[in-house]
Design an enzyme around this catalytic site. Sequence first.
Site, mmCIF file in Angstrom:
data_model
loop_
_atom_site.group_PDB
_atom_site.id
_atom_site.type_symbol
_atom_site.label_atom_id
_atom_site.label_comp_id
_atom_site.label_asym_id
_atom_site.label_seq_id
_atom_site.Cartn_x
_atom_site.Cartn_y
_atom_site.Cartn_z
ATOM 1 N N HIS A 104 0.830 -1.211 0.000
ATOM 2 C CA HIS A 104 0.000 0.000 0.000
ATOM 3 C C HIS A 104 0.868 1.265 0.000
ATOM 4 C CE1 HIS A 104 -3.819 2.153 1.325
ATOM 5 N NE2 HIS A 104 -2.886 3.069 1.546
ATOM 6 N N GLU A 105 1.842 1.300 0.885
ATOM 7 C CA GLU A 105 2.664 2.505 0.999
ATOM 8 C C GLU A 105 3.648 2.643 -0.171
ATOM 9 O OE1 GLU A 105 1.544 4.532 2.967
ATOM 10 O OE2 GLU A 105 0.364 3.201 4.246
ATOM 11 N N HIS A 108 1.928 4.476 -2.898
ATOM 12 C CA HIS A 108 2.022 5.926 -2.684
ATOM 13 C C HIS A 108 3.406 6.444 -3.103
ATOM 14 C CE1 HIS A 108 -1.831 6.141 -0.892
ATOM 15 N NE2 HIS A 108 -1.506 5.670 0.302
#
Length: 225
Positions: A104-105, A108
């Site tokens: 997820h990160e 980003h």
Amino acid sequence: MDQTKQEDYGYGLFPERKARKFESFRLNLKCQGMLQIAMDTSPHAKLLFQAMKGSGCPVSKDRHFSCEDCDGTVSGGFDAAVSQIVLCQNNIHQQSHMNRVVTHELIHAFDHCRAHVDWFDNFRHLACSEIRAASLSGDCSFSSEAARLNFGLKQHHQECVRGRALRSILAVRKIDTAEAEKIVDEVFDTCFNDHAPFGRIPHGAKDAKFAHRHYENRDRYYANL
């Protein structure tokens, strides 16, 4: 010397360390170990590492990841100001959870690298990256949703992504819920259908492995042109 006062060895100057110095050390070691496993074995993470490198933003474990204690409501975050991923060592207890948070990160971080996202002043940029991260990381996979006892039929993945993106925005920005919902709706279709660098939504490890293999083969194809 006043023997009635308990010696604190200076830890009173550092309250977080005084209260949890040994527990935090143990959690940090565990977090670092799970991070290394994710880097070595997660097909999602391995693809993203390659994509970041190919975009001119190679990732270093020591430079770009930090295991820290966090508020009880979050598992991780991306600090755009210093290009660093925070992993919440007190809230991540299983390897599968670590794999999803890292992925997820990293999404980003990938968006930060390729798209020059205005994280702080443009809510649409933030919403777009949150939509992509929720969709592509496995946050809304069938197994993840089943573990939360969330079941649905038609367009359940889309609704899960929409809901998680909305909650993420509300958690990090002071914005009215109705306004946040409007922003998510405005960018949803475009951002939900942006599958880079996977080329598809990896609904599980098998899909992610296939996407990773395809990405590697694409590099070989271009190298031979």
